[in-house]
Design a protein around this motif. Structure first.
Motif, PDB file in Angstrom:
ATOM      1  N   SER A   7       0.832  -1.199   0.000  1.00  0.00           N
ATOM      2  CA  SER A   7       0.000   0.000   0.000  1.00  0.00           C
ATOM      3  C   SER A   7       0.866   1.249   0.000  1.00  0.00           C
ATOM      4  O   SER A   7       2.068   1.206   0.277  1.00  0.00           O
ATOM      5  CB  SER A   7      -0.908   0.014   1.239  1.00  0.00           C
ATOM      6  N   GLU A   8       0.246   2.383  -0.295  1.00  0.00           N
ATOM      7  CA  GLU A   8       0.989   3.642  -0.315  1.00  0.00           C
ATOM      8  C   GLU A   8       1.517   3.979   1.080  1.00  0.00           C
ATOM      9  O   GLU A   8       2.645   4.459   1.226  1.00  0.00           O
ATOM     10  CB  GLU A   8       0.090   4.772  -0.820  1.00  0.00           C
ATOM     11  N   ALA A   9       0.713   3.733   2.091  1.00  0.00           N
ATOM     12  CA  ALA A   9       1.149   4.010   3.465  1.00  0.00           C
ATOM     13  C   ALA A   9       2.333   3.121   3.841  1.00  0.00           C
ATOM     14  O   ALA A   9       3.291   3.573   4.475  1.00  0.00           O
ATOM     15  CB  ALA A   9      -0.005   3.798   4.439  1.00  0.00           C
ATOM     16  N   GLU A  10       2.261   1.851   3.424  1.00  0.00           N
ATOM     17  CA  GLU A  10       3.360   0.939   3.725  1.00  0.00           C
ATOM     18  C   GLU A  10       4.624   1.315   2.957  1.00  0.00           C
ATOM     19  O   GLU A  10       5.736   1.186   3.475  1.00  0.00           O
ATOM     20  CB  GLU A  10       2.937  -0.496   3.395  1.00  0.00           C
ATOM     21  N   LEU A  11       4.456   1.815   1.747  1.00  0.00           N
ATOM     22  CA  LEU A  11       5.614   2.256   0.974  1.00  0.00           C
ATOM     23  C   LEU A  11       6.267   3.468   1.631  1.00  0.00           C
ATOM     24  O   LEU A  11       7.499   3.551   1.720  1.00  0.00           O
ATOM     25  CB  LEU A  11       5.183   2.598  -0.451  1.00  0.00           C
ATOM     26  N   ALA A  12       5.440   4.403   2.116  1.00  0.00           N
ATOM     27  CA  ALA A  12       5.982   5.575   2.804  1.00  0.00           C
ATOM     28  C   ALA A  12       6.758   5.160   4.050  1.00  0.00           C
ATOM     29  O   ALA A  12       7.841   5.676   4.332  1.00  0.00           O
ATOM     30  CB  ALA A  12       4.850   6.531   3.176  1.00  0.00           C
ATOM     31  N   THR A  13       6.213   4.202   4.787  1.00  0.00           N
ATOM     32  CA  THR A  13       6.899   3.707   5.980  1.00  0.00           C
ATOM     33  C   THR A  13       8.191   2.988   5.606  1.00  0.00           C
ATOM     34  O   THR A  13       9.211   3.112   6.294  1.00  0.00           O
ATOM     35  CB  THR A  13       5.977   2.761   6.767  1.00  0.00           C
ATOM     36  N   ALA A  14       8.160   2.236   4.492  1.00  0.00           N
ATOM     37  CA  ALA A  14       9.360   1.523   4.053  1.00  0.00           C
ATOM     38  C   ALA A  14      10.486   2.501   3.732  1.00  0.00           C
ATOM     39  O   ALA A  14      11.661   2.251   4.054  1.00  0.00           O
ATOM     40  CB  ALA A  14       9.043   0.669   2.827  1.00  0.00           C
ATOM     41  N   LEU A  15      10.156   3.623   3.115  1.00  0.00           N
ATOM     42  CA  LEU A  15      11.166   4.645   2.815  1.00  0.00           C
ATOM     43  C   LEU A  15      11.764   5.207   4.109  1.00  0.00           C
ATOM     44  O   LEU A  15      12.982   5.384   4.228  1.00  0.00           O
ATOM     45  CB  LEU A  15      10.541   5.772   2.000  1.00  0.00           C
ATOM     46  N   ILE A  16      10.903   5.482   5.063  1.00  0.00           N
ATOM     47  CA  ILE A  16      11.369   6.028   6.343  1.00  0.00           C
ATOM     48  C   ILE A  16      12.282   5.037   7.049  1.00  0.00           C
ATOM     49  O   ILE A  16      13.367   5.390   7.540  1.00  0.00           O
ATOM     50  CB  ILE A  16      10.154   6.390   7.234  1.00  0.00           C
ATOM     51  N   MET A  17      11.869   3.776   7.088  1.00  0.00           N
ATOM     52  CA  MET A  17      12.668   2.755   7.763  1.00  0.00           C
ATOM     53  C   MET A  17      13.989   2.531   7.044  1.00  0.00           C
ATOM     54  O   MET A  17      15.024   2.292   7.681  1.00  0.00           O
ATOM     55  CB  MET A  17      11.886   1.445   7.841  1.00  0.00           C
TER      56      MET A  17
END
Length: 948
Positions: free
Chosen positions: A175-185
């Motif tokens: 998901s887009e939210a999970e992708l955003a979190t993946a970038l942060i992590m």
């Protein structure tokens, strides 16, 4: 060193530059270009460490076994080289051959095999590019743009490692939210190797926040990069939504929004580190059921507008306040940031109460605590008037159960009211050292005994009169009384207390008192220090300095401090003291050349105005707080980023220069704050109880130090009286124009707001140079950027240095490559003698009308050390102390901080030897117990209020 790659792993081996620096006897290195350079054994050590890191993972060189093995192998290589050297020179290829042989003989076959292979593949890239899973349907072009924007303008960072780490976590249907979190992590795993990735991570979080906020306001999915956002238009939509949700004060909409939004500086959204922005995201930004729609500059402008509501020129003042907050030169306290501009503007930080000796007062205090804590207030409760165990109760003709059962209820109230889920409810109970229940009071935080007489969640503090310390030093007796039989002791201090106390002792000898107990003063002092170490409580605070130097002696008595021991205001049954806090970011007012006094004056002048506005705007939950605050108008201007300022100036904490800087910086802050309050008095009027105060007599904080010296007599006070500014003219100004505020200065812990600003807390020394901080927002890798900058300048920053910092728990003391000057400058809290902290605090205290939250650090506590330290603080004129910090039973994860961002393991921490000289101390009395297994506050404890 150059890198070679294969399909499995990589190592780094010595190349032609091995031995460029340093000398080791007559041995020389013959390079491939025919030049000769001195041999340097540390190059071999670094190469071996990198080999283990690459082949066996980050944990290899960080583990105790491998760290020791690298040292042994280096010695073997050097010995062999000297044996084989011809005419004092050895070829670089021969060095590499001997390294291989040493690895094989040491049975490090995997490392040796890779070492051989990589000598032949040195020109290849270190990591084979990872192919992206084409089955993942994401807008990869936008991802690349977002990451490019995140790294723009930052040194020593790049988009590639963030993108490659992100690719490894992609999966079909993400998901887009999970992708955003993946970038942060992905970005946050790089922080330990380059501090600037903290800003990269924050910018990626900011992108997520923008999408969340814009989509919420539009009612449909919206996304915008930083440069595409029209902040002024967004602010109007944001404010309308916040008012609609009854989260923001509708009066904010009556501002000239064109004028106030013109002040917005969108680029300042990019200034945050990850810890700061994540803290704001989790705990401060307005949201609807968890969906954030408040962006950072909207947050600062909302707070600024809320503080300017009563100003004549609201728009101009809001812009002025916004500029100070968004530039992070000054930061208001957490309750002000939480609630300014909202429908419940409870902006005050601290509340102090006195509990009278009757049931109505006691149960009213529980209600007051709950109402005050509901909107993020910290509490300090004076329980000394409540009669002690065994005292007579006239109404029932029975005996009292003492103060402890009531404290248990106060503890549970603090737990139940958790400040709206934003942070834990917090209170501190104070008791004077002569109270008959003081011995039970000392045990309140123990994990053994009757749990009905324990307060596991509430802080406690001793309110210690000078007479007790005199008895300790004289090894004399001390008498405990019940306050119902000695009621006036509560309101007495200085020599008046000492005389009356001795009269009560004589009355007890004559049999005129029912409840009293004689103890050896040193014995009670020993127990106080033992409990302080074993449980972290009660803290040690000093009654007489707080009162003898109080500007408000004519209006009452200081009976306690607050939750964090920096507030010293009068309380009684009818008045609940209130203080409104904010802190100057000292790091923003210092250059390598020194203190920028002109900018500091501008900052302080505006900050005092903001704090004074809090008093009139504030939402008061109980009438006693409103009455007291409007009558006396106290504020507490403090500072943070002190350690960062020392790094900028190149001054070790353990230096006379640092002590002088503490003095000089606080003198200027004090001067400008008093002048600002006096100017406000000329503009707005004096506070109600000004007449009769020390201010009205021309007695400023530096002058009140003489009052303490007179009361102490003899040599019981060892303080500095020097000054550098024109205080005479300021005295005359205060006499003529008055003061707007009864109290002006107090140095709070700034635990959370310093995280927001990305600087060191308050006046704290550097805890460690690399560690994991835990708080309500999670676990964060914290690395000292000043140290990294210094190491880069000397060519010492590499993966091995990261590994060494982990191995030595953030300390430089055991790293041979680092010079002594850097070790001293970047010494960590447990490597220094805390008496240096006391010395600096003493020099600040002479300028402060209230107190300081001063934590003290002991690496290997003993009774003698604790006794010397706390008596030293008393002799140096301190008003209060805060936590005693013991080294944590945890340390930096030895294997890696990556992946989990450094979850802590239960590994005993190393104890580097102190690297600083010790100030002279007074002889210790007979306090020779050894504290061995204590639980003083751990600096990484996420439940500790100071750590929030």
């Amino acid at each position: 060193m150059t890198s070679r790659t294969s399909s499995t792993s990589s190592v780094t081996v010595p190349d032609d530059r091995a031995g460029d620096d340093g000398d080791s006897g007559t041995l020389r290195v013959l390079r491939r270009d025919g030049s000769v350079s001195p041999f340097d054994a540390s190059k071999i050590s670094v190469a071996l460490s990198k080999a283990f890191l690459a082949v066996e993972g980050d944990g290899a060189a960080a583990s105790s076994r491998i760290h020791h093995l690298v040292g042994e192998l280096t010695t073997q290589v050097e010995t062999s080289l000297r044996r084989h050297a011809s005419a004092g020179a050895v070829h670089i290829e021969q060095i590499q051959d001997i390294v291989e042989l040493a690895l094989m003989r040491g049975e490090q076959h995997k490392v040796a095999r890779a070492y051989v292979l990589y000598r032949e593949e040195r020109a290849k890239a270190r990591h084979k590019p990872v192919e992206r899973d084409t089955s993942v349907h994401v807008d990869w072009a936008r991802v690349e743009d977002v990451v490019a924007e995140a790294v723009a303008g930052l040194a020593d960072v790049s988009a590639e490692p963030v993108l490659e780490e992100t690719k490894r976590t992609l999966y079909d249907g993400i998901s887009e939210a999970e992708l955003a979190t993946a970038l942060i992590m992905a970005a946050r795993t790089l922080v330990e190797r380059e501090p600037n990735y903290s800003q990269v991570t924050a910018r990626l979080l900011l992108d997520k926040l923008r999408g969340e906020a814009l989509s919420h306001l539009a009612g449909e999915r919206r996304q915008a990069r930083h440069g595409e956002l029209d902040y002024r238009s967004y602010f109007r939509d944001y404010l309308a939504r916040a008012i609609e949700l009854e989260l923001a004060d509708p009066e904010l909409a009556t501002f000239d929004l064109d004028a106030v939004t013109a002040a917005i500086r969108p680029e300042r959204d990019l200034d945050f580190g990850f810890l700061g922005l994540q803290t704001l995201y989790d705990r401060y930004f307005l949201h609807e059921r968890g969906t954030r729609f408040e962006l950072p500059q909207a947050f600062f402008l909302r707070v600024a507008m809320g503080l300017a509501l009563r100003e004549d020129d609201r728009e101009a003042r809001a812009a002025e306040f916004y500029e100070l907050l968004s530039s992070q030169r000054f930061m208001a306290s957490t309750p002000t940031l939480f609630n300014s501009g909202t429908t419940r503007a409870q902006l005050s930080s601290c509340f102090l109460t006195t509990v009278d000796d009757d049931l109505d007062s006691i149960f009213q205090s529980y209600r007051n605590n709950a109402l005050l804590a509901k909107y993020s207030g910290g509490l300090g409760n004076d329980w000394t008037p409540v009669r002690g165990l065994g005292a007579h109760i006239k109404g029932t003709n029975g005996k009292s159960q003492g103060v402890v059962p009531f404290l248990k209820i106060a503890n549970d109230t603090a737990v139940a009211v958790n400040q709206g889920g934003k942070r834990k409810g917090a209170a501190c109970a104070y008791l004077e050292t002569w109270h008959i229940d003081v011995e039970e009071f000392l045990d309140l935080r123990k994990n053994t005994g009757d749990d009905r007489r324990r307060t596991h969640d509430m802080n406690t503090a001793n309110w210690v009169p000078d007479e007790f310390l005199r008895r300790v030093e004289a090894d004399a007796e001390w008498t405990l009384f019940s306050p119902d039989e000695t009621p006036d002791l509560h309101d007495l201090y200085g020599m008046a207390f000492a005389r009356r106390y001795r009269e009560y002792e004589a009355a007890a000898d004559r049999g005129e008192l029912r409840v009293f107990k004689r103890v050896r003063a040193v014995g009670l002092w020993r127990r106080m220090l033992t409990m302080l170490f074993e449980t972290g409580h009660p803290w040690i605070t000093f009654k007489d300095p707080c009162n003898l130097r109080s500007p408000q002696q004519h209006a009452g008595v200081v009976h306690s401090s607050n939750l964090c021991t920096e507030i010293t205001l009068n309380t009684n049954a009818d008045e609940v003291a209130v203080c409104n806090l904010g802190s100057v970011n000292l790091a923003k007012h210092v250059t390598p050349e020194g203190l920028d006094t002109e900018q500091l004056e501008r900052t302080v002048t505006t900050a005092v105005r903001m704090l004074d506005n809090v008093i009139d705007i504030n939402f008061y939950t109980i009438p006693q707080a409103r009455h007291s605050n409007l009558r006396h108008r106290p504020v507490g201007l403090g500072l943070m980023g002190y350690q960062d300022a020392l790094f900028t100036l190149g001054l070790p904490v353990t230096s006379d220069g640092a002590v002088e800087f503490a003095d000089n910086s606080m003198e200027h802050l004090s001067y400008y704050a008093i002048a600002a309050s006096s100017a406000l008095a000329a503009e707005r009027g004096r506070y109600e109880t000004f007449d009769g105060s020390l201010w009205s007599k021309g007695i400023l904080p530096i002058d009140s130090l003489r009052l303490l010296a007179d009361a102490r007599e003899g040599d019981a006070l060892d303080v500095d009286f020097s000054s550098t500014l024109d205080w005479d003219s300021l005295r005359e100004k205060v006499r003529a124009d008055g003061m707007r505020n009864s109290n002006v200065m107090a140095i709070a812990p700034t635990a959370t707001i310093s995280n927001i600003c990305g600087v060191g807390q308050s006046i704290e020394p550097q805890f460690e140079n690399l560690y994991v901080k835990s708080n309500m927002s999670g676990d964060f890798t914290v690395i000292n950027p000043h140290l990294v900058r210094s190491l880069k300048q000397r060519g010492l920053w590499d993966e091995v240095m990261v590994s060494d910092l982990k191995y030595f728990d953030g300390s430089l003391a055991g790293i041979d490559r680092v010079s002594d000057d850097l070790k001293r400058l970047y010494a960590t809290a447990f490597e220094i003698d805390s008496r240096w902290l006391v010395d600096a605090a003493s020099r600040r205290q002479k300028w402060i009308d209230q107190a300081q939250s001063l934590n003290l650090y002991i690496d290997a506590p003993s009774g003698r050390k604790l006794d010397e330290l706390y008596r030293y603080a008393w002799h140096k004129g301190l008003k209060t102390t805060y936590y005693l910090r013991a080294r944590a039973a945890t340390s930096v994860e030895k294997s890696t901080l990556r992946g989990t961002d450094g979850k802590l393991n239960a590994v005993p921490a190393a104890s580097p030897a102190p690297v600083s000289p010790e100030p002279a101390s007074r002889p210790a009395p007979d306090v020779d117990f050894v504290a061995t297994d204590g639980a003083a506050c751990r600096i990484d404890d996420p439940d500790c209020e100071a750590c929030q």
